[in-house]
Scaffold this active site. Sequence first.
Site, PDB file in Angstrom:
ATOM      1  N   GLY A 131      -7.584   7.439   8.223  1.00 62.64           N
ATOM      2  CA  GLY A 131      -6.391   6.734   7.762  1.00 62.64           C
ATOM      3  C   GLY A 131      -5.563   7.692   6.927  1.00 62.64           C
ATOM      4  N   GLY A 342       3.847 -23.768  -9.751  1.00 66.24           N
ATOM      5  CA  GLY A 342       2.947 -24.264  -8.700  1.00 66.24           C
ATOM      6  C   GLY A 342       3.625 -24.314  -7.347  1.00 66.24           C
ATOM      7  N   GLU A 365       2.300   3.910   6.102  1.00 69.27           N
ATOM      8  CA  GLU A 365       2.946   5.241   6.043  1.00 69.27           C
ATOM      9  C   GLU A 365       2.566   6.014   4.792  1.00 69.27           C
ATOM     10  OE1 GLU A 365       6.512   5.894   7.804  1.00 69.27           O
ATOM     11  OE2 GLU A 365       6.514   4.063   8.965  1.00 69.27           O
ATOM     12  N   THR A 367      -0.467   5.468   1.567  1.00 64.91           N
ATOM     13  CA  THR A 367      -0.653   4.546   0.441  1.00 64.91           C
ATOM     14  C   THR A 367       0.054   5.083  -0.808  1.00 64.91           C
ATOM     15  OG1 THR A 367      -2.654   5.685  -0.262  1.00 64.91           O
ATOM     16  CG2 THR A 367      -2.949   3.886   1.311  1.00 64.91           C
ATOM     17  N   SER A 368       0.128   4.249  -1.834  1.00 63.91           N
ATOM     18  CA  SER A 368       0.751   4.698  -3.098  1.00 63.91           C
ATOM     19  C   SER A 368      -0.005   5.895  -3.670  1.00 63.91           C
ATOM     20  CB  SER A 368       0.764   3.557  -4.112  1.00 63.91           C
ATOM     21  OG  SER A 368       1.645   2.557  -3.672  1.00 63.91           O
TER      22      SER A 368
HETATM   23  C1  LIG Z   1       0.583  -3.620   8.804  1.00 61.77           C
HETATM   24  C2  LIG Z   1       0.208  -2.177   9.061  1.00 61.77           C
HETATM   25  C3  LIG Z   1       0.886  -1.466  10.049  1.00 61.77           C
HETATM   26  C4  LIG Z   1       0.524  -0.145  10.330  1.00 61.77           C
HETATM   27  N1  LIG Z   1       1.178   0.527  11.349  1.00 61.77           N
HETATM   28  C5  LIG Z   1       0.737   1.743  11.715  1.00 61.77           C
HETATM   29  C6  LIG Z   1       1.320   2.413  12.841  1.00 61.77           C
HETATM   30  O1  LIG Z   1       2.251   1.916  13.480  1.00 61.77           O
HETATM   31  N2  LIG Z   1       0.806   3.611  13.229  1.00 61.77           N
HETATM   32  C7  LIG Z   1      -0.218   4.210  12.538  1.00 61.77           C
HETATM   33  O2  LIG Z   1      -0.629   5.300  12.933  1.00 61.77           O
HETATM   34  N3  LIG Z   1      -0.778   3.604  11.452  1.00 61.77           N
HETATM   35  C8  LIG Z   1      -0.325   2.395  11.026  1.00 61.77           C
HETATM   36  N4  LIG Z   1      -0.896   1.762   9.938  1.00 61.77           N
HETATM   37  C9  LIG Z   1      -2.001   2.424   9.240  1.00 61.77           C
HETATM   38  C10 LIG Z   1      -1.643   2.923   7.854  1.00 61.77           C
HETATM   39  O3  LIG Z   1      -0.823   4.056   7.929  1.00 61.77           O
HETATM   40  C11 LIG Z   1      -2.992   3.183   7.118  1.00 61.77           C
HETATM   41  O4  LIG Z   1      -3.586   1.918   6.909  1.00 61.77           O
HETATM   42  C12 LIG Z   1      -2.797   3.904   5.825  1.00 61.77           C
HETATM   43  O5  LIG Z   1      -2.348   5.229   6.050  1.00 61.77           O
HETATM   44  C13 LIG Z   1      -4.092   3.960   4.997  1.00 61.77           C
HETATM   45  O6  LIG Z   1      -5.186   4.333   5.764  1.00 61.77           O
HETATM   46  P1  LIG Z   1      -6.533   3.456   5.716  1.00 61.77           P
HETATM   47  O7  LIG Z   1      -6.127   2.042   5.969  1.00 61.77           O
HETATM   48  O8  LIG Z   1      -7.525   4.046   6.631  1.00 61.77           O
HETATM   49  O9  LIG Z   1      -7.035   3.558   4.221  1.00 61.77           O
HETATM   50  P2  LIG Z   1      -7.953   4.728   3.605  1.00 61.77           P
HETATM   51  O10 LIG Z   1      -7.364   6.044   3.911  1.00 61.77           O
HETATM   52  O11 LIG Z   1      -9.361   4.479   3.986  1.00 61.77           O
HETATM   53  O12 LIG Z   1      -7.768   4.439   2.057  1.00 61.77           O
HETATM   54  C14 LIG Z   1      -8.568   3.518   1.310  1.00 61.77           C
HETATM   55  C15 LIG Z   1      -8.208   3.701  -0.158  1.00 61.77           C
HETATM   56  O13 LIG Z   1      -8.567   5.033  -0.580  1.00 61.77           O
HETATM   57  C16 LIG Z   1      -7.434   5.681  -1.135  1.00 61.77           C
HETATM   58  N5  LIG Z   1      -7.464   7.107  -0.853  1.00 61.77           N
HETATM   59  C17 LIG Z   1      -7.676   7.706   0.350  1.00 61.77           C
HETATM   60  N6  LIG Z   1      -7.611   9.033   0.221  1.00 61.77           N
HETATM   61  C18 LIG Z   1      -7.332   9.290  -1.086  1.00 61.77           C
HETATM   62  C19 LIG Z   1      -7.145  10.469  -1.844  1.00 61.77           C
HETATM   63  N7  LIG Z   1      -7.181  11.701  -1.288  1.00 61.77           N
HETATM   64  N8  LIG Z   1      -6.885  10.350  -3.175  1.00 61.77           N
HETATM   65  C20 LIG Z   1      -6.796   9.123  -3.744  1.00 61.77           C
HETATM   66  N9  LIG Z   1      -6.981   7.980  -3.081  1.00 61.77           N
HETATM   67  C21 LIG Z   1      -7.239   8.050  -1.760  1.00 61.77           C
HETATM   68  C22 LIG Z   1      -6.238   4.994  -0.482  1.00 61.77           C
HETATM   69  O14 LIG Z   1      -5.052   5.164  -1.228  1.00 61.77           O
HETATM   70  C23 LIG Z   1      -6.708   3.548  -0.453  1.00 61.77           C
HETATM   71  O15 LIG Z   1      -6.516   2.951  -1.706  1.00 61.77           O
HETATM   72  C24 LIG Z   1      -0.520   0.468   9.598  1.00 61.77           C
HETATM   73  C25 LIG Z   1      -1.169  -0.240   8.587  1.00 61.77           C
HETATM   74  C26 LIG Z   1      -0.818  -1.551   8.309  1.00 61.77           C
HETATM   75  C27 LIG Z   1      -1.547  -2.290   7.219  1.00 61.77           C
END
Ligand SMILES: Cc1cc2nc3c(=O)[nH]c(=O)nc-3n(C[C@H](O)[C@H](O)[C@H](O)COP(=O)(O)OP(=O)(O)OC[C@H]3O[C@@H](n4cnc5c(N)ncnc54)[C@H](O)[C@@H]3O)c2cc1C
Length: 381
Positions: A131, A342, A365, A367-368
């Site tokens: 991710g 409520g 795109e 995470t924060s």
């Molecule tokens: C509604 C939706 C639509 C989406 N559409 C697409 C799309 O069209 N195409 C596509 O390719 N993807 C898509 N995504 C995927 C999205 O880009 C990923 O969910 C996102 O990049 C996070 O990856 P993950 O869910 O595997 O979380 P993880 O990477 O597993 O993260 C889990 C937690 O760990 C934290 N973390 C991870 N690495 C670090 C680090 N190095 N330092 C600090 N914290 C860290 C993260 O911030 C998060 O809090 C979509 C997601 C959603 C929810």
Amino acid sequence: MDFELTEEHKALRQTIREFGAAEIMPGAKERDEAARFPHELIPKMAELGLFGLMIPETCEGAGLDGVGAVIVIEELARAEAAVALIVASHNSLCAGHIFKFGNEAQRKKYLAPLARGEKLGAWALTEPTSGSDAGSLKTRARLVKDSWVIRGEKLFTTQGSTAGIYIIMASTEPSSGNRGISAFIVERDTPGLVVGRVENKLGVRASDTAQLHLEDARVPKENLLGELNRGFRDALTISIWQGGRIGIGASAVGIARAALEDSIKYARERRQFGKAIAEFEAIQWMLADMATGIDAARLLVYRAARLRDQGRPFTKAASEAKLFASEVAVKATNSAVQIHGGYGYMKDFAVERYFRDAKVCEIGEGTSEVQRLVIARELLA
Ligand SMILES: Cc1cc2nc3c(=O)[nH]c(=O)nc-3n(C[C@H](O)[C@H](O)[C@H](O)COP(=O)(O)OP(=O)(O)OC[C@H]3O[C@@H](n4cnc5c(N)ncnc54)[C@H](O)[C@@H]3O)c2cc1C
């Protein structure tokens, strides 16, 4: 920096605002509850040119600049965040990638139908085990005679089950990590491209998020998009993702604005202790904080869009805009539920939907946490 929008930008904002109020808002609640994709809106949005926002008119797009595009996304998100996500992902990720890195033949074959809205675009990078660390993806593409044979799994793909054209990122040189990833254009009816589970989500429920199984999907050799082994870097470092991040920022501003507008209306109408709750300072402060956050977030979004329009570096600006606007949206929608008391917790008012929709802005795109990493990396470079 000029903070004034041009007359064209203002007219565009008015057009999309009116379209959102007349065509999108009335069905938003039903689509959210049923998690139903807004098929009925696609031809209407296509007519407005919303599927080729920044694609030049010579390629049948609307030819907007970046500021125009974020105005559109904010207005769509104000009406329904799921619709904004559909338009933003189609434009900035799929169509944007083909426009930026496609050759003449690819642009001709794939960009025009995307820009006309005849086909929806999807962009698949995320996988079950990659991710935030997207460069560690496992999907493989091997060249066999005149075809690329792609095998792997993609997760959370927006427009995963509704797209006609997919950009699939796959490893073409596994030993080189993210420097061995390439992008491929894959058509919907490609044998071996199998749509898996459509996800049941917390928010943006009317958008389509699906798994993809690539079971030796065979695509013609000429569907390699951009240079071999440069797909990930093209997406990450040039502008695909950064443009996408500005779009998410704009979407967050739209969601936060919806929360504020509904809250002002409710605070004026709802009476407790013999007066409108808008007369309580506690409510006024929440409204003031929401408005301030929204204005600041919008300026960051416009700044990033303008830098991009000027061809100047915008990596840090895009991440700042996305990070800040997402957090503003989450906070503002939380305040909106609070102001509604409520009733805000019930499905009768739209603020509970805004509250659920806003959260995705902090995840998609990058995470924060990832945005903070990008900003810090730029600061320390
Ligand atoms: C509604 C939706 C639509 C989406 N559409 C697409 C799309 O069209 N195409 C596509 O390719 N993807 C898509 N995504 C995927 C999205 O880009 C990923 O969910 C996102 O990049 C996070 O990856 P993950 O869910 O595997 O979380 P993880 O990477 O597993 O993260 C889990 C937690 O760990 C934290 N973390 C991870 N690495 C670090 C680090 N190095 N330092 C600090 N914290 C860290 C993260 O911030 C998060 O809090 C979509 C997601 C959603 C929810």
